[in-house]
Motif scaffolding. Structure first.
Motif, PDB file in Angstrom:
ATOM      1  N   LEU A   1       5.155   1.605   9.454  1.00  0.00           N
ATOM      2  CA  LEU A   1       4.648   0.303   9.874  1.00  0.00           C
ATOM      3  C   LEU A   1       5.147  -0.063  11.264  1.00  0.00           C
ATOM      4  O   LEU A   1       4.417  -0.661  12.054  1.00  0.00           O
ATOM      5  N   ALA A   2       6.375   0.298  11.587  1.00  0.00           N
ATOM      6  CA  ALA A   2       6.921  -0.001  12.914  1.00  0.00           C
ATOM      7  C   ALA A   2       6.084   0.673  13.993  1.00  0.00           C
ATOM      8  O   ALA A   2       5.926   0.130  15.089  1.00  0.00           O
TER       9      ALA A   2
ATOM     10  N   ARG B   1      -4.434   6.885   2.768  1.00  0.00           N
ATOM     11  CA  ARG B   1      -3.609   6.125   1.823  1.00  0.00           C
ATOM     12  C   ARG B   1      -4.477   5.576   0.698  1.00  0.00           C
ATOM     13  O   ARG B   1      -4.078   5.564  -0.464  1.00  0.00           O
ATOM     14  N   ALA B   2      -5.691   5.129   1.025  1.00  0.00           N
ATOM     15  CA  ALA B   2      -6.608   4.634  -0.014  1.00  0.00           C
ATOM     16  C   ALA B   2      -6.954   5.759  -0.991  1.00  0.00           C
ATOM     17  O   ALA B   2      -7.002   5.536  -2.207  1.00  0.00           O
ATOM     18  N   ASP B   3      -7.176   6.970  -0.478  1.00  0.00           N
ATOM     19  CA  ASP B   3      -7.454   8.121  -1.349  1.00  0.00           C
ATOM     20  C   ASP B   3      -6.260   8.406  -2.251  1.00  0.00           C
ATOM     21  O   ASP B   3      -6.420   8.712  -3.438  1.00  0.00           O
ATOM     22  N   GLU B   4      -5.070   8.321  -1.693  1.00  0.00           N
ATOM     23  CA  GLU B   4      -3.848   8.539  -2.476  1.00  0.00           C
ATOM     24  C   GLU B   4      -3.725   7.487  -3.580  1.00  0.00           C
ATOM     25  O   GLU B   4      -3.366   7.802  -4.713  1.00  0.00           O
ATOM     26  N   LEU B   5      -4.038   6.246  -3.244  1.00  0.00           N
ATOM     27  CA  LEU B   5      -4.003   5.180  -4.246  1.00  0.00           C
ATOM     28  C   LEU B   5      -5.039   5.425  -5.350  1.00  0.00           C
ATOM     29  O   LEU B   5      -4.769   5.178  -6.530  1.00  0.00           O
ATOM     30  N   ASP B   6      -6.226   5.922  -4.967  1.00  0.00           N
ATOM     31  CA  ASP B   6      -7.239   6.254  -5.976  1.00  0.00           C
ATOM     32  C   ASP B   6      -6.717   7.300  -6.950  1.00  0.00           C
ATOM     33  O   ASP B   6      -6.908   7.171  -8.163  1.00  0.00           O
ATOM     34  N   ARG B   7      -6.038   8.337  -6.434  1.00  0.00           N
ATOM     35  CA  ARG B   7      -5.472   9.373  -7.306  1.00  0.00           C
ATOM     36  C   ARG B   7      -4.416   8.767  -8.232  1.00  0.00           C
ATOM     37  O   ARG B   7      -4.390   9.050  -9.433  1.00  0.00           O
ATOM     38  N   THR B   8      -3.567   7.926  -7.686  1.00  0.00           N
ATOM     39  CA  THR B   8      -2.527   7.288  -8.494  1.00  0.00           C
ATOM     40  C   THR B   8      -3.141   6.403  -9.570  1.00  0.00           C
ATOM     41  O   THR B   8      -2.689   6.409 -10.722  1.00  0.00           O
TER      42      THR B   8
ATOM     43  N   ALA C   1       0.822  -1.215   0.000  1.00  0.00           N
ATOM     44  CA  ALA C   1       0.000   0.000   0.000  1.00  0.00           C
ATOM     45  C   ALA C   1       0.854   1.262   0.000  1.00  0.00           C
ATOM     46  O   ALA C   1       0.325   2.364  -0.048  1.00  0.00           O
ATOM     47  N   GLY C   2       2.179   1.104   0.089  1.00  0.00           N
ATOM     48  CA  GLY C   2       3.065   2.259   0.011  1.00  0.00           C
ATOM     49  C   GLY C   2       3.526   2.818   1.341  1.00  0.00           C
ATOM     50  O   GLY C   2       4.146   3.876   1.386  1.00  0.00           O
ATOM     51  N   PHE C   3       3.242   2.133   2.440  1.00  0.00           N
ATOM     52  CA  PHE C   3       3.699   2.615   3.738  1.00  0.00           C
ATOM     53  C   PHE C   3       5.193   2.349   3.890  1.00  0.00           C
ATOM     54  O   PHE C   3       5.694   1.308   3.470  1.00  0.00           O
ATOM     55  N   ALA C   4       5.888   3.277   4.501  1.00  0.00           N
ATOM     56  CA  ALA C   4       7.308   3.116   4.795  1.00  0.00           C
ATOM     57  C   ALA C   4       7.461   2.185   5.997  1.00  0.00           C
ATOM     58  O   ALA C   4       6.552   2.059   6.820  1.00  0.00           O
ATOM     59  N   LEU C   5       8.620   1.565   6.106  1.00  0.00           N
ATOM     60  CA  LEU C   5       8.860   0.658   7.234  1.00  0.00           C
ATOM     61  C   LEU C   5       8.732   1.383   8.574  1.00  0.00           C
ATOM     62  O   LEU C   5       8.218   0.815   9.534  1.00  0.00           O
TER      63      LEU C   5
ATOM     64  N   LYS D   1      -0.814  -6.456  19.798  1.00  0.00           N
ATOM     65  CA  LYS D   1      -1.731  -6.206  18.691  1.00  0.00           C
ATOM     66  C   LYS D   1      -1.388  -4.881  18.025  1.00  0.00           C
ATOM     67  O   LYS D   1      -1.119  -3.881  18.689  1.00  0.00           O
ATOM     68  N   PRO D   2      -1.431  -4.847  16.692  1.00  0.00           N
ATOM     69  CA  PRO D   2      -1.106  -3.603  15.983  1.00  0.00           C
ATOM     70  C   PRO D   2      -2.193  -2.552  16.200  1.00  0.00           C
ATOM     71  O   PRO D   2      -3.375  -2.869  16.314  1.00  0.00           O
ATOM     72  N   ARG D   3      -1.750  -1.305  16.289  1.00  0.00           N
ATOM     73  CA  ARG D   3      -2.675  -0.169  16.385  1.00  0.00           C
ATOM     74  C   ARG D   3      -2.781   0.426  14.981  1.00  0.00           C
ATOM     75  O   ARG D   3      -1.872   1.101  14.530  1.00  0.00           O
ATOM     76  N   ILE D   4      -3.870   0.168  14.309  1.00  0.00           N
ATOM     77  CA  ILE D   4      -4.026   0.633  12.940  1.00  0.00           C
ATOM     78  C   ILE D   4      -4.874   1.905  12.947  1.00  0.00           C
ATOM     79  O   ILE D   4      -6.009   1.895  13.410  1.00  0.00           O
ATOM     80  N   ASP D   5      -4.290   2.980  12.444  1.00  0.00           N
ATOM     81  CA  ASP D   5      -4.966   4.267  12.369  1.00  0.00           C
ATOM     82  C   ASP D   5      -5.877   4.260  11.146  1.00  0.00           C
ATOM     83  O   ASP D   5      -5.413   4.289  10.007  1.00  0.00           O
ATOM     84  N   ARG D   6      -7.169   4.238  11.384  1.00  0.00           N
ATOM     85  CA  ARG D   6      -8.132   4.136  10.281  1.00  0.00           C
ATOM     86  C   ARG D   6      -8.094   5.371   9.376  1.00  0.00           C
ATOM     87  O   ARG D   6      -8.290   5.256   8.169  1.00  0.00           O
ATOM     88  N   GLN D   7      -7.845   6.534   9.950  1.00  0.00           N
ATOM     89  CA  GLN D   7      -7.747   7.745   9.126  1.00  0.00           C
ATOM     90  C   GLN D   7      -6.540   7.666   8.194  1.00  0.00           C
ATOM     91  O   GLN D   7      -6.600   8.079   7.044  1.00  0.00           O
ATOM     92  N   GLN D   8      -5.451   7.132   8.707  1.00  0.00           N
ATOM     93  CA  GLN D   8      -4.249   6.968   7.894  1.00  0.00           C
ATOM     94  C   GLN D   8      -4.515   5.982   6.753  1.00  0.00           C
ATOM     95  O   GLN D   8      -4.084   6.198   5.623  1.00  0.00           O
ATOM     96  N   LEU D   9      -5.264   4.922   7.039  1.00  0.00           N
ATOM     97  CA  LEU D   9      -5.624   3.960   5.994  1.00  0.00           C
ATOM     98  C   LEU D   9      -6.507   4.614   4.937  1.00  0.00           C
ATOM     99  O   LEU D   9      -6.310   4.408   3.738  1.00  0.00           O
ATOM    100  N   ALA D  10      -7.481   5.398   5.374  1.00  0.00           N
ATOM    101  CA  ALA D  10      -8.376   6.074   4.426  1.00  0.00           C
ATOM    102  C   ALA D  10      -7.599   7.064   3.564  1.00  0.00           C
ATOM    103  O   ALA D  10      -7.829   7.156   2.352  1.00  0.00           O
TER     104      ALA D  10
END
Length: 157
Positions: free
Chosen positions: A74-75, A94-101, A67-71, A83-92
């Motif tokens: 991800l760390a 990144r998804a928007d960025e992928l849509d533009r790409t 998805a293009g996240f830097a290491l 358990k990983p703490r996944i920031d949903r806003q950060q995911l959204a």
């Protein structure tokens, strides 16, 4: 050895087994450990041992890298506990960025398809190809560098 015996009820995986199951070379696994993405739970001789959850973490790292996240980004997911703490806003975002790409790449693809079949004597005489050049130049100029270049993982061995 005591640590290994205490955890014998868990299925520990040595680095070779983790490499085999994940498809990543041991050098990458050591690099990921150095970056805080995974953690060994002990050693058997000189071999690092990992808990069974390491494969899930590696799958998350692989997905994040895709998805293009830097290491380093991800760390940050793994800093607080198991358990990983996944920031949903950060995911959204990144998804928007992928849509533009994807939109940009689709436009380039269509421009290339047109250029391949364009009846104009020269591509530079084709108005559609000229638009493609302008769009490509505009995207290159407007595209600010968001982060420093990524450090590449060690080569596969």
């Amino acid at each position: 050895r005591t640590q290994v015996r205490l955890r014998s009820s868990m299925k520990l995986l040595d680095i070779a087994e983790v490499a085999r199951r994940s498809g990543l070379p041991p050098s990458t696994l050591r690099f990921y450990e150095e970056k805080g993405l995974i953690a060994s739970v002990g050693r058997h001789g000189l071999r690092r041992l990992f808990g069974p959850d390491v494969l899930e973490r590696l799958a998350l790292v692989t997905l994040g890298r895709s998805a293009g996240f830097a290491l380093d980004e991800l760390a940050g997911l793994f800093k607080s506990g198991d358990k990983p703490r996944i920031d949903r806003q950060q995911l959204a975002a990144r998804a928007d960025e992928l849509d533009r790409t994807i939109r940009q790449l689709a436009a380039v693809r269509e421009g290339l398809r047109h250029a391949a079949t364009c009846p104009a004597p020269s591509h530079l005489e084709c108005p559609r190809f000229q638009r493609l050049l302008r769009v490509a130049t505009a995207n290159q100029v407007r595209r600010p560098s968001k982060a420093p270049p990524r450090r590449k993982a060690p080569p596969r061995q």
